[in-house]
Design an enzyme around this catalytic site. Structure first.
Site, mmCIF file in Angstrom:
data_model
loop_
_atom_site.group_PDB
_atom_site.id
_atom_site.type_symbol
_atom_site.label_atom_id
_atom_site.label_comp_id
_atom_site.label_asym_id
_atom_site.label_seq_id
_atom_site.Cartn_x
_atom_site.Cartn_y
_atom_site.Cartn_z
ATOM 1 N N LYS A 191 2.200 -3.395 7.269
ATOM 2 C CA LYS A 191 2.415 -3.580 5.822
ATOM 3 C C LYS A 191 3.865 -3.251 5.455
ATOM 4 O O LYS A 191 4.477 -3.926 4.623
ATOM 5 C CB LYS A 191 1.445 -2.699 5.018
ATOM 6 C CG LYS A 191 -0.021 -3.068 5.138
ATOM 7 C CD LYS A 191 -0.373 -4.434 4.589
ATOM 8 C CE LYS A 191 -0.323 -4.506 3.086
ATOM 9 N NZ LYS A 191 -0.785 -5.851 2.591
ATOM 10 N N TYR A 217 -1.623 -0.429 11.165
ATOM 11 C CA TYR A 217 -1.856 -1.083 9.867
ATOM 12 C C TYR A 217 -0.692 -0.827 8.923
ATOM 13 O O TYR A 217 -0.076 -1.759 8.388
ATOM 14 C CB TYR A 217 -3.171 -0.587 9.237
ATOM 15 C CG TYR A 217 -3.253 -0.888 7.748
ATOM 16 C CD1 TYR A 217 -3.380 -2.200 7.278
ATOM 17 C CD2 TYR A 217 -3.167 0.136 6.795
ATOM 18 C CE1 TYR A 217 -3.422 -2.483 5.912
ATOM 19 C CE2 TYR A 217 -3.211 -0.134 5.432
ATOM 20 C CZ TYR A 217 -3.342 -1.445 5.004
ATOM 21 O OH TYR A 217 -3.381 -1.723 3.650
ATOM 22 N N THR A 264 0.829 -1.207 0.000
ATOM 23 C CA THR A 264 0.000 0.000 0.000
ATOM 24 C C THR A 264 0.865 1.260 0.000
ATOM 25 O O THR A 264 1.993 1.247 0.512
ATOM 26 C CB THR A 264 -0.906 0.004 1.257
ATOM 27 O OG1 THR A 264 -1.483 1.299 1.411
ATOM 28 C CG2 THR A 264 -0.132 -0.335 2.535
ATOM 29 N N ASP A 265 0.284 2.343 -0.527
ATOM 30 C CA ASP A 265 1.005 3.630 -0.489
ATOM 31 C C ASP A 265 1.134 4.154 0.950
ATOM 32 O O ASP A 265 1.918 5.067 1.217
ATOM 33 C CB ASP A 265 0.307 4.681 -1.375
ATOM 34 C CG ASP A 265 -1.122 4.994 -0.962
ATOM 35 O OD1 ASP A 265 -1.647 4.364 -0.014
ATOM 36 O OD2 ASP A 265 -1.744 5.879 -1.595
ATOM 37 N N GLU A 266 0.368 3.552 1.881
ATOM 38 C CA GLU A 266 0.427 4.046 3.269
ATOM 39 C C GLU A 266 1.783 3.791 3.915
ATOM 40 O O GLU A 266 2.087 4.363 4.962
ATOM 41 C CB GLU A 266 -0.687 3.414 4.119
ATOM 42 C CG GLU A 266 -2.064 3.808 3.633
ATOM 43 C CD GLU A 266 -3.159 3.676 4.679
ATOM 44 O OE1 GLU A 266 -2.845 3.560 5.872
ATOM 45 O OE2 GLU A 266 -4.334 3.698 4.279
HETATM 46 P P1 NAD Z 1 -10.248 -6.680 2.535
HETATM 47 O O1 NAD Z 1 -10.193 -6.343 3.976
HETATM 48 O O2 NAD Z 1 -11.465 -6.360 1.755
HETATM 49 O O3 NAD Z 1 -9.989 -8.251 2.350
HETATM 50 C C1 NAD Z 1 -8.982 -8.933 3.050
HETATM 51 C C2 NAD Z 1 -9.216 -10.434 2.836
HETATM 52 O O4 NAD Z 1 -8.151 -11.140 3.500
HETATM 53 C C3 NAD Z 1 -10.534 -10.957 3.445
HETATM 54 O O5 NAD Z 1 -11.177 -11.792 2.528
HETATM 55 C C4 NAD Z 1 -10.087 -11.724 4.682
HETATM 56 O O6 NAD Z 1 -10.955 -12.787 5.014
HETATM 57 C C5 NAD Z 1 -8.723 -12.219 4.243
HETATM 58 N N1 NAD Z 1 -7.842 -12.514 5.379
HETATM 59 C C6 NAD Z 1 -7.591 -11.706 6.457
HETATM 60 N N2 NAD Z 1 -6.755 -12.325 7.315
HETATM 61 C C7 NAD Z 1 -6.443 -13.522 6.751
HETATM 62 C C8 NAD Z 1 -5.615 -14.605 7.149
HETATM 63 N N3 NAD Z 1 -4.931 -14.589 8.308
HETATM 64 N N4 NAD Z 1 -5.533 -15.695 6.340
HETATM 65 C C9 NAD Z 1 -6.225 -15.741 5.177
HETATM 66 N N5 NAD Z 1 -7.037 -14.744 4.754
HETATM 67 C C10 NAD Z 1 -7.144 -13.654 5.531
HETATM 68 O O7 NAD Z 1 -8.955 -6.030 1.905
HETATM 69 P P2 NAD Z 1 -8.729 -5.303 0.498
HETATM 70 O O8 NAD Z 1 -9.149 -3.903 0.593
HETATM 71 O O9 NAD Z 1 -9.265 -6.179 -0.567
HETATM 72 O O10 NAD Z 1 -7.131 -5.307 0.440
HETATM 73 C C11 NAD Z 1 -6.429 -6.401 -0.129
HETATM 74 C C12 NAD Z 1 -4.936 -6.115 -0.076
HETATM 75 O O11 NAD Z 1 -4.645 -4.911 -0.790
HETATM 76 C C13 NAD Z 1 -4.399 -5.889 1.336
HETATM 77 O O12 NAD Z 1 -3.141 -6.493 1.441
HETATM 78 C C14 NAD Z 1 -4.282 -4.369 1.466
HETATM 79 O O13 NAD Z 1 -3.259 -4.021 2.358
HETATM 80 C C15 NAD Z 1 -3.940 -3.997 0.033
HETATM 81 N N6 NAD Z 1 -4.361 -2.640 -0.403
HETATM 82 C C16 NAD Z 1 -5.666 -2.240 -0.265
HETATM 83 C C17 NAD Z 1 -6.053 -0.987 -0.768
HETATM 84 C C18 NAD Z 1 -7.487 -0.492 -0.664
HETATM 85 O O14 NAD Z 1 -7.760 0.656 -1.014
HETATM 86 N N7 NAD Z 1 -8.444 -1.300 -0.231
HETATM 87 C C19 NAD Z 1 -5.105 -0.171 -1.399
HETATM 88 C C20 NAD Z 1 -3.784 -0.612 -1.505
HETATM 89 C C21 NAD Z 1 -3.436 -1.867 -1.027
HETATM 90 O O1 DAU Z 2 -4.125 4.084 0.521
HETATM 91 C C1 DAU Z 2 -4.379 2.728 0.515
HETATM 92 C C2 DAU Z 2 -5.190 2.346 1.726
HETATM 93 O O2 DAU Z 2 -6.501 2.853 1.526
HETATM 94 C C3 DAU Z 2 -5.224 0.839 1.971
HETATM 95 O O3 DAU Z 2 -3.933 0.402 2.262
HETATM 96 C C4 DAU Z 2 -6.171 0.507 3.131
HETATM 97 O O4 DAU Z 2 -6.279 -0.888 3.286
HETATM 98 C C5 DAU Z 2 -7.537 1.071 2.805
HETATM 99 O O5 DAU Z 2 -8.423 0.832 3.883
HETATM 100 C C6 DAU Z 2 -7.432 2.576 2.546
HETATM 101 O O6 DAU Z 2 -7.068 3.282 3.758
HETATM 102 P P1 DAU Z 2 -7.776 4.675 4.180
HETATM 103 O O7 DAU Z 2 -7.612 4.833 5.629
HETATM 104 O O8 DAU Z 2 -7.338 5.770 3.285
HETATM 105 O O9 DAU Z 2 -9.304 4.305 3.774
HETATM 106 P P2 DAU Z 2 -10.707 4.562 4.511
HETATM 107 O O10 DAU Z 2 -11.764 4.202 3.525
HETATM 108 O O11 DAU Z 2 -10.749 3.955 5.855
HETATM 109 O O12 DAU Z 2 -10.700 6.147 4.694
HETATM 110 C C7 DAU Z 2 -10.536 7.022 3.594
HETATM 111 C C8 DAU Z 2 -10.536 8.437 4.145
HETATM 112 O O13 DAU Z 2 -11.849 8.764 4.615
HETATM 113 C C9 DAU Z 2 -9.603 8.645 5.339
HETATM 114 O O14 DAU Z 2 -9.036 9.953 5.269
HETATM 115 C C10 DAU Z 2 -10.526 8.564 6.555
HETATM 116 C C11 DAU Z 2 -11.842 9.109 6.024
HETATM 117 N N1 DAU Z 2 -13.070 8.545 6.621
HETATM 118 C C12 DAU Z 2 -13.204 7.189 6.647
HETATM 119 C C13 DAU Z 2 -14.323 6.605 7.199
HETATM 120 C C14 DAU Z 2 -14.481 5.114 7.236
HETATM 121 C C15 DAU Z 2 -14.063 9.372 7.104
HETATM 122 O O15 DAU Z 2 -13.949 10.610 7.048
HETATM 123 N N2 DAU Z 2 -15.174 8.799 7.644
HETATM 124 C C16 DAU Z 2 -15.355 7.446 7.733
HETATM 125 O O16 DAU Z 2 -16.389 6.994 8.269
#
Ligand code: NAD
Ligand code: DAU
Length: 346
Positions: free
Chosen positions: A157, A153, A125-127
């Protein structure tokens, strides 16, 4: 070829499986997922019966089970999406983030070493780069930006990324890493900003914006992320990390306003709540490396992607209503109950 997709019952992993089955129908896809609160088997219902697909309920920290599956399937490629992913939950309870995100990654890489797997791709992730200030729009995250994390988190990562790079250098494990910005699209769990706001707006519930809503995220349509990973698997250089993002920065408040407009809901639903602890201000990816080396460019414009996503949530209400009706309500009350200044319930 056999490809292992871990975390394939979650948001991006499931979209990746659909993408892979369309683009590489000849491949065998094995999904390993422990089905935590964020995993949903119903998301995979259309592929479950397809030939060349296998779902296994397995925890990536469970070395014995992981070994058994590698023994049975001998995958050529492993793409690790499995993770605990919600920043707010990591602030509440960091430990499971360390187990899954760090130890789980190590277990998978150990198995790859033992069985001679041809590629381990870590979805990061970019985080891991921390955040950028709002008053320096000229700054972007490159792959050279120092790791500088803010939440449990992102720290977990980053630890996994470092571990992956160390396995490349020490053991010669064929590793690649991608660091993507915020994804949006179908099947995103409703605890994340966009689906949470859509679901609340449709129920005429308050839309909880953290702080002033000025924080900026760089949004990418989930399928563009999947295509980027495919390109990295094909032609990415081993031992390298690739940033993925589409220069689509938006303020949280503007996203929430846009959702109100699309759903014809009043902005008076917007409710400012206590800020996230350690809240990152701005994320912004410089995707020059993946563009120049692998020719990747995002294909979905935000205006189209967000419209399609809102349509998807409107036409798949049963998918997210089922989630909202379960244990999620307890999480929501716990997480948001304490965010209002007067201690009231959202
Ligand atoms: P998500 O939370 O929707 O899904 C995570 C999945 O992993 C779930 O199906 C969960 O059951 C499974 N899981 C969790 N713990 C596990 C374990 N111990 N063993 C096996 N399975 C397990 O997540 P997402 O948003 O789809 O993110 C997927 C990947 O992409 C993550 O690695 C996250 O860090 C990365 N990522 C997410 C975003 C985003 O915006 N959502 C952006 C950049 C990177
Ligand atoms: O940048 C990549 C990341 O993006 C991934 O690595 C993470 O897994 C994914 O969850 C996401 O992280 P963020 O923290 O950016 O996403 P989230 O949707 O939780 O929040 C997006 C922004 O919105 C953040 O600035 C917090 C804000 N927010 C979020 C929620 C849930 C609110 O203002 N209100 C809310 O209720």
């Amino acid at each position: 070829m056999t490809i292992f997709v871990t975390g394939g019952a979650g948001f991006i992993g499931s979209n990746f499986i659909f993408y892979w089955k369309r683009q590489h129908p000849e491949d065998r896809v094995v999904c390993l997922d422990s089905l935590t609160y964020a995993g949903n088997l119903s998301t995979l219902k259309d592929v479950l019966k397809q030939p060349g697909f296998r779902f296994v309920k397995a925890d990536i920290t469970d070395r014995k089970t992981v070994w058994q599956l590698f023994e049975e399937e001998k995958p050529e490629v492993v793409v690790n999406f499995a993770a605990e992913t919600h920043v707010d939950r990591s602030i509440e309870q960091p430990e499971v983030f360390l187990d899954t995100n760090i130890k789980g990654t190590a277990v998978l890489m150990d198995a790859c070493r033992f069985f001679g797997t041809g590629r381990f791709h870590q979805v990061s992730t970019d985080e891991v780069y921390g955040d950028l200030p709002l008053d320096r729009p000229d700054l972007f995250f490159t792959e050279e930006t120092p790791i500088h994390t803010s939440s449990p988190y992102s720290s977990s990562k980053a630890a996994a990324d470092l571990l992956a790079l160390s396995y490349f250098r020490t053991y010669g494990l064929p590793v690649t890493i991608s660091r993507c910005s915020n994804n949006y699209g179908p099947y995103q769990f409703p605890e994340k900003l966009i689906p949470l706001m859509i679901a609340n707006a449709l129920h005429d519930k308050p839309l909880p914006v953290y702080g002033t809503g000025a924080n900026v995220r760089d949004w990418l349509y989930v399928e563009d992320h999947c295509k980027a990973i495919d390109l990295i698997l094909q032609n990415g250089r081993l031992g390298e990390a690739y940033n993925i993002g589409g220069h689509n920065e938006m303020k949280n408040l503007d996203i929430v306003r846009l959702i109100c407009r699309e759903l014809k809901k009043p902005e008076s639903l917007i409710t400012y709540v206590a800020d996230r602890k350690g809240h990152d201000m701005r994320y912004a990816i410089d995707p020059a490396k993946i563009h120049q080396e692998l020719g990747w460019l995002p294909e979905t414009k935000f205006a189209d992607g967000i419209h399609q996503t809102i349509e998807w949530y409107l036409t798949h209400q049963e998918w997210w209503e089922e989630i909202l009706s379960g244990d999620y309500q307890n999480y929501y009350n716990r997480m948001y109950g304490s965010r209002l200044a007067n201690g009231g319930q959202l």
